[in-house]
Design an enzyme around this catalytic site. Structure first.
Site, mmCIF file in Angstrom:
data_model
loop_
_atom_site.group_PDB
_atom_site.id
_atom_site.type_symbol
_atom_site.label_atom_id
_atom_site.label_comp_id
_atom_site.label_asym_id
_atom_site.label_seq_id
_atom_site.Cartn_x
_atom_site.Cartn_y
_atom_site.Cartn_z
ATOM 1 N N ASP A 6 47.082 48.693 16.709
ATOM 2 C CA ASP A 6 47.113 49.961 17.875
ATOM 3 C C ASP A 6 45.797 50.423 18.087
ATOM 4 O O ASP A 6 44.777 50.215 17.476
ATOM 5 C CB ASP A 6 47.701 50.707 17.008
ATOM 6 C CG ASP A 6 49.388 50.633 16.512
ATOM 7 O OD1 ASP A 6 49.778 49.540 17.251
ATOM 8 O OD2 ASP A 6 49.794 51.234 15.588
HETATM 9 N N1 URA Z 1 50.937 48.652 11.516
HETATM 10 C C1 URA Z 1 50.706 49.651 12.406
HETATM 11 O O1 URA Z 1 51.413 50.504 12.564
HETATM 12 N N2 URA Z 1 49.826 49.799 13.440
HETATM 13 C C2 URA Z 1 48.839 48.726 13.379
HETATM 14 O O2 URA Z 1 47.747 48.857 14.234
HETATM 15 C C3 URA Z 1 49.052 47.692 12.351
HETATM 16 C C4 URA Z 1 49.960 47.798 11.649
#
Ligand code: URA
Length: 242
Positions: free
Chosen positions: A106
């Protein structure tokens, strides 16, 4: 194969930067077919020329593999109309190599992200069928307890029906806020955040610390990258062929 610049060929091994290659050539420590190289711009066929660095024969690497320590604020994508992507953290010469991120973190997630131009292995590393572990460090609101660990181990089903595979929650500290290592073998959208939110422990910070048995190199500051060594790429290859 197409002729390429010597500094590019040697830097593709990940053992020396282009700047270091320049110095090696200046000190006459690079030979091409037995003749000391004259300059970093000199061209050679990487597949047929015998290139020696300090007397050691180098192997040209067809694909590039990079470990990036992703900072928050960058998208795991190759292009974005508006914002910055992880490719903006790489120098121009690497951006020309058609690299893409191996999976997505993310925008606000930090830590280990591989970038490569080797589609097959990248795909296999992400396939849930290959059981490649991804380990995250998470800080959450609320107190993580044994029941949370058990829920991860049993396999959580999220309210939207998504059935998460069995996963590991290792509680590192527990109190008003808690810390944990989460190990997953799949990577659905926002998965760690959604699993922990489902247990009433929303994530306030997330960092990937390991993937496929390779830990984030702690000598890399946020935003820095390095090439994977041939041994590390081989290690990843073994992870998907187990
Ligand atoms: N899980 C998430 O919630 N975000 C990420 O960036 C990676 C795994």
């Amino acid at each position: 194969m197409e002729m390429q610049r010597l500094d590019k060929i040697i830097a593709s091994t990940g053992r020396w930067s282009r700047r270091e290659v320049k110095d090696l050539i200046r000190h006459r420590l690079v030979t091409v077919n037995g003749i000391p190289a004259a300059s970093p711009e000199e061209k050679a066929d990487p597949e047929t020329a015998e290139i020696l660095v300090k007397g050691e024969c180098i192997t040209y690497r067809r694909y590039t593999w990079i470990m990036l320590n992703k900072p928050a604020g960058y998208l795991s994508a190759t292009e974005d109309g508006k914002g910055l992507t992880v490719l903006d953290l790489l120098p121009q010469e690497l951006r020309r190599q058609e690299l893409f991120p191996v999976g997505r973190l993310d925008k606000d997630t930090e830590g280990l992200l591989f970038l490569t131009n080797e589609g097959g292995l990248a795909h296999d590393l992400l396939s849930p069928k290959r059981h490649v572990d991804k380990v995250y460090y998470a800080r959450v609101e609320g107190c993580l307890v044994q029941a949370d660990r058990d829920a991860f181990a049993a396999g959580i089903t999220l309210p939207d029906g998504l059935q998460c595979q069995k996963a590991k929650l290792e509680i590192l500290s527990a109190g008003e806020t808690s810390e944990a290592h989460v190990t997953l073998r799949e990577g659905k959208f926002h998965q760690v955040k959604r699993m922990l939110a489902f247990l009433g422990k929303p994530v306030t910070y997330l960092e990937r610390v390991e993937m496929g048995g390779l830990p984030l190199d702690l000598s890399l500051s946020r935003g820095e990258y390095r090439f994977l060594t041939p041994e590390e790429v081989e290690h990843l290859r073994k992870q998907v062929s187990r």
